[in-house]
Scaffold this motif. Structure first.
Motif, PDB file in Angstrom:
ATOM      1  N   ALA A  41       0.833  -1.211   0.000  1.00  0.00           N
ATOM      2  CA  ALA A  41       0.000   0.000   0.000  1.00  0.00           C
ATOM      3  C   ALA A  41       0.867   1.261   0.000  1.00  0.00           C
ATOM      4  O   ALA A  41       0.558   2.243  -0.686  1.00  0.00           O
ATOM      5  CB  ALA A  41      -0.928  -0.014   1.209  1.00  0.00           C
ATOM      6  N   SER A  42       1.961   1.247   0.780  1.00  0.00           N
ATOM      7  CA  SER A  42       2.859   2.412   0.816  1.00  0.00           C
ATOM      8  C   SER A  42       3.461   2.681  -0.549  1.00  0.00           C
ATOM      9  O   SER A  42       3.543   3.828  -1.005  1.00  0.00           O
ATOM     10  CB  SER A  42       3.973   2.183   1.853  1.00  0.00           C
ATOM     11  N   LEU A  43       3.879   1.623  -1.224  1.00  0.00           N
ATOM     12  CA  LEU A  43       4.495   1.790  -2.537  1.00  0.00           C
ATOM     13  C   LEU A  43       3.476   2.228  -3.585  1.00  0.00           C
ATOM     14  O   LEU A  43       3.789   3.014  -4.479  1.00  0.00           O
ATOM     15  CB  LEU A  43       5.175   0.485  -2.964  1.00  0.00           C
ATOM     16  N   GLU A  44       2.254   1.703  -3.484  1.00  0.00           N
ATOM     17  CA  GLU A  44       1.219   2.072  -4.464  1.00  0.00           C
ATOM     18  C   GLU A  44       0.864   3.553  -4.366  1.00  0.00           C
ATOM     19  O   GLU A  44       0.464   4.178  -5.356  1.00  0.00           O
ATOM     20  CB  GLU A  44      -0.023   1.216  -4.259  1.00  0.00           C
ATOM     21  N   SER A  45       1.042   4.128  -3.189  1.00  0.00           N
ATOM     22  CA  SER A  45       0.698   5.545  -3.011  1.00  0.00           C
ATOM     23  C   SER A  45       1.623   6.470  -3.797  1.00  0.00           C
ATOM     24  O   SER A  45       1.274   7.622  -4.062  1.00  0.00           O
ATOM     25  CB  SER A  45       0.742   5.911  -1.523  1.00  0.00           C
ATOM     26  N   ILE A  46       2.804   5.980  -4.184  1.00  0.00           N
ATOM     27  CA  ILE A  46       3.739   6.827  -4.954  1.00  0.00           C
ATOM     28  C   ILE A  46       4.035   6.252  -6.337  1.00  0.00           C
ATOM     29  O   ILE A  46       4.907   6.738  -7.049  1.00  0.00           O
ATOM     30  CB  ILE A  46       5.070   7.014  -4.181  1.00  0.00           C
ATOM     31  N   SER A  47       3.289   5.196  -6.727  1.00  0.00           N
ATOM     32  CA  SER A  47       3.567   4.527  -8.007  1.00  0.00           C
ATOM     33  C   SER A  47       3.385   5.466  -9.206  1.00  0.00           C
ATOM     34  O   SER A  47       4.101   5.357 -10.206  1.00  0.00           O
ATOM     35  CB  SER A  47       2.668   3.296  -8.173  1.00  0.00           C
ATOM     36  N   GLY A  48       2.455   6.414  -9.073  1.00  0.00           N
ATOM     37  CA  GLY A  48       2.198   7.313 -10.197  1.00  0.00           C
ATOM     38  C   GLY A  48       3.252   8.380 -10.390  1.00  0.00           C
ATOM     39  O   GLY A  48       3.361   8.957 -11.477  1.00  0.00           O
ATOM     40  N   SER A  49       4.042   8.648  -9.365  1.00  0.00           N
ATOM     41  CA  SER A  49       5.031   9.732  -9.461  1.00  0.00           C
ATOM     42  C   SER A  49       6.471   9.249  -9.521  1.00  0.00           C
ATOM     43  O   SER A  49       7.374  10.040  -9.731  1.00  0.00           O
ATOM     44  CB  SER A  49       4.881  10.676  -8.251  1.00  0.00           C
ATOM     45  N   ILE A  50       6.686   7.912  -9.367  1.00  0.00           N
ATOM     46  CA  ILE A  50       8.061   7.420  -9.240  1.00  0.00           C
ATOM     47  C   ILE A  50       8.861   7.582 -10.528  1.00  0.00           C
ATOM     48  O   ILE A  50      10.086   7.681 -10.511  1.00  0.00           O
ATOM     49  CB  ILE A  50       8.072   5.938  -8.776  1.00  0.00           C
TER      50      ILE A  50
END
Length: 421
Positions: A41-50
């Motif tokens: 969940a933590s990683l998915e929260s920034i998946s769009g900006s990575i």
């Protein structure tokens, strides 16, 4: 104004990077505490900006993501394998492009470990009859380790077991294009103490064991090539998919590879019959019979194919030849009897359609006698077969049914008693 805008953008980028680092750290912490779902969940929260982050942060993100999905896969989430593999591969790609390698070596090691996990998961899938899932995992393992072509071969076998023929065809054609042979050398020696023949890992171990005196009689044997089997399976799958012309070409290739395989001739003959070419069918059936005239199983198979195609005389001749070669061949005896029973049953429809006129009654009696004679012929075959196998339940059950259909109560009760009913 431009300066203020630049400063604002820099601050926004700095805040985004800060947020990304925090979420990656949060994912690492959750992973260490055994909660891969929270880490995901933590990683998915920034998946769009990575994608806008610098290469070092991207590599770290994908490395942690690979760890998260690897953990999920190990805990039973079969869909996580693909994400784990893609993440580690992304680490390698990002670091290769940037020229700065920090996580690539560990990612390679993790990919190797995933290959082993995929194989174990595929074995479990196949044991649970989840053949498509098993085939997918085996193919993924092959793509991770292309030198291990055996995984591709097993993927094809798993797909066939699940009757996923189009997937299996793709795997087999890939194997064929690679020129996959599949043969290997086995090393064996006899344990002096137990007398048992044991397999060794390689020639070095075999030679050492023999030299030590604890083993003797070393043997090196090459296992058969799988290339002809692959070509044959391609032909069979094309037939199954209704792609007859491709199947015929595949049979031609298969027979060139293995000219003494009688089953290939039988399969090809059956395909020609399906396509309406009865002359080629008969020619190939004759060829098959000539290839192994004293093989009862071959004669039985010829009987089965002819029986399926409605060629009763040819079927009977083949079954009779099988019984001549092997007088105790129960399946041939049962099928030979069935050809007469089926022929008798085929007369019943006409009998039922007859009226009550004198001509119809005469015709009915004529057909009934023909039917009964055919049933009696089938019964006599089974009575003769019982002399070889007096306790065979299959023979007794079929014979009981025939006598029941004939209304022969005396013989019906005799066979029923032999069945222990």
């Amino acid at each position: 104004m431009k300066t203020k805008l630049f400063i604002l953008m820099a601050m926004m980028l700095s805040m985004a990077a800060y947020s990304q680092k925090n979420e990656i750290k949060a994912a690492e912490k959750a992973l260490k505490s055994g909660d891969p779902t929270a880490a995901k969940a933590s990683l998915e929260s920034i998946s769009g900006s990575i994608s806008g982050a610098d290469e070092r942060l991207q590599a770290q993100y994908y490395y942690v993501r690979g760890q998260v999905f690897s953990d999920l896969a190990k805990k039973g989430d079969a869909t996580a394998f693909d994400d784990a593999v893609n993440s580690y591969q992304q680490v390698i790609a990002v670091e290769e492009a940037s020229g700065k390698q920090k996580y690539s070596t560990e990612s390679q090691q993790m990919l190797a470990g995933l290959t082993s996990d995929l194989i174990n998961a595929a074995v479990e899938d196949n044991n649970n009859k989840k053949f498509r899932e098993g085939a997918d995992k085996l193919y993924m393992a092959y793509k991770l380790s292309p030198q291990d072509t055996i995984y591709l071969y097993y993927a094809a076998s798993s797909a066939v077991n699940g009757q996923h023929f189009e997937e299996a065809l793709g795997y087999y054609e890939e194997l064929n294009a690679l020129g996959y042979d599949g043969s290997s050398m086995s090393y064996k020696a006899t344990n002096v103490e137990t007398g048992e023949v044991e397999e060794m890992n390689d020639k070095v171990q075999m030679d050492l064991m023999v030299k030590s005196g604890t083993y003797k009689d070393p043997k090196m044997e090459r296992t058969p090539s799988k290339s002809s089997e692959i070509i044959k399976n391609i032909a069979l799958i094309y037939t199954q998919l209704g792609q007859d012309e491709k199947a015929l070409k595949a049979y031609k290739d298969a027979r060139a590879e293995n000219p003494n395989d009688v089953n290939l001739v039988l399969n090809e003959a059956n395909l020609y019959y399906k396509m309406g070419d009865k002359d080629t069918f008969k020619s190939l059936m004759s060829e098959a019979s000539d290839m192994a005239p004293d093989n009862p199983d071959l004669q039985y198979n010829i009987g089965v194919i002819n029986m399926e195609q409605g060629n009763m005389e040819e079927a009977r001749a083949a079954y009779e030849r099988a019984i001549e070669i092997n007088p105790g061949y129960v399946n041939a005896q049962l099928n030979l009897s069935t050809t007469y029973v089926n022929e008798g049953n085929s007369l019943i429809d006409e009998m039922n359609e007859l009226g009550n006129s004198r001509a119809d009654i005469a015709r009915y009696e004529e057909l009934k006698k023909q039917k009964d004679d055919l049933f009696l012929e089938g019964a006599q075959i089974l009575e003769d077969a019982l002399k070889q196998n007096p306790d065979n339940q299959g023979l007794l059950s079929q014979l009981k049914n025939i006598y029941g259909a004939l209304g022969d109560n005396e013989n019906f009760m005799r066979i029923k008693k032999l069945l222990g009913e």
